[in-house]
Design an enzyme around this catalytic site. Structure first.
Site, PDB file in Angstrom:
ATOM      1  CG  HIS A   1      -1.720   1.210   1.433  1.00 30.83           C
ATOM      2  ND1 HIS A   1      -3.019   1.330   0.987  1.00 30.83           N
ATOM      3  CD2 HIS A   1      -1.418   2.409   2.021  1.00 30.83           C
ATOM      4  CE1 HIS A   1      -3.483   2.528   1.293  1.00 30.83           C
ATOM      5  NE2 HIS A   1      -2.526   3.206   1.930  1.00 30.83           N
ATOM      6  CD  GLU A   2       2.044   3.568   3.666  1.00 34.97           C
ATOM      7  OE1 GLU A   2       2.392   4.664   3.169  1.00 34.97           O
ATOM      8  OE2 GLU A   2       0.989   3.428   4.302  1.00 34.97           O
TER       9      GLU A   2
ATOM     10  CG  HIS B   1       0.305   6.216  -0.737  1.00 36.76           C
ATOM     11  ND1 HIS B   1      -0.867   6.740  -1.252  1.00 36.76           N
ATOM     12  CD2 HIS B   1      -0.024   5.682   0.481  1.00 36.76           C
ATOM     13  CE1 HIS B   1      -1.859   6.530  -0.401  1.00 36.76           C
ATOM     14  NE2 HIS B   1      -1.378   5.898   0.652  1.00 36.76           N
TER      15      HIS B   1
END
Length: 245
Positions: free
Chosen positions: A130-131, A134
């Site tokens: 998820h990070e 980004h």
């Protein structure tokens, strides 16, 4: 020289527009500098600022040594994950009880020991995905660029020399703090969730691990965990992830 020419043109246009209060003139002049920086600020400058900010953040944080169980575990979880579309990733563990993780435009990825304590390997990998999402989707890049363009310190450095290296350690630390506590839009967060699903699939892991992350937070922390505190509602994320799966 370009800034001088640009501000001269801006000053002339302001003068021709009629009487303007001195303080308003200063604001418009600063806005002109920011506009110029926005058009000339390169991706490399943003990444360099991210790198220098990460270095400063590391200095101010307690990093788990390579020999620690946390570092060894994270290395095992992320084995083979060295680059994303040519961007070199670097991982470290912060010895911090907060349930958090973050990534920066230069490929910096930091995972807190509190998150490693709270989740099994597959969920930690989902959070890492998820990070990284980004970063891959330019969410973190756009956030840092925005912070740079609205920072008085960066504007002063840019108007003087244009060198990111002119920023002080405390100013870089402030950028790092903003990166760690970045408030992404709901659409950004949902996009990063979707990226994490593909990230897990390509590594032979079940995409449902991303769902499990949310369930873990609901069970242990409600909606108060650092990782979920500024994200869309749990129900919205669960519905979106189930639909994508």
């Amino acid at each position: 020289m370009k800034i001088l020419q640009y501000t001269s043109i801006l000053a002339l246009s302001i003068g021709l527009s009629g009487c303007i209060k001195e303080e308003n003139y200063g604001q418009m002049l600063a806005a002109g500098l920011t506009l110029l920086q926005a058009t000339t600020l390169s991706e490399n400058e943003v990444k360099k600022t991210a790198h220098l900010s990460a270095v400063q953040m590391d200095k101010n944080s307690k990093i788990a040594p390579v020999s620690s169980r946390y570092s060894k575990r994270l290395a095992r979880i992320t084995r083979g994950l060295t680059t994303v579309d040519g961007l070199k990733l670097n991982f470290k563990v912060y010895l911090d009880k907060n349930i958090n993780a973050f990534a920066m435009p230069d490929g910096t990825v930091r995972v807190y020991s509190g998150l490693l304590d709270a989740m099994p390997d597959n969920q930690v990998l989902a959070v890492v995905g998820h990070e990284i999402g980004h970063v891959k989707l330019k969410h973190s890049f756009n956030q840092m660029k925005k912070e740079m363009l609205t920072s008085a310190a960066f504007q002063a450095a840019g108007s003087a020399s244009g060198a990111v290296g002119e920023l002080s350690s405390s100013q870089l630390g402030a950028f790092a703090h903003k990166a760690v506590n970045a408030k992404f839009s709901q659409s950004d967060e949902l996009e990063a969730d979707k990226y994490a699903l593909d990230f897990l699939r390509t590594r032979g892991k079940s995409p449902s691990s991303m769902l499990d992350v949310i369930y873990t937070f609901q069970k242990k922390f409600g909606s108060k965990g650092s990782f979920l505190s500024s994200h869309p509602s749990n129900k919205q994320r669960i519905d979106a992830i189930k639909g994508a799966i």
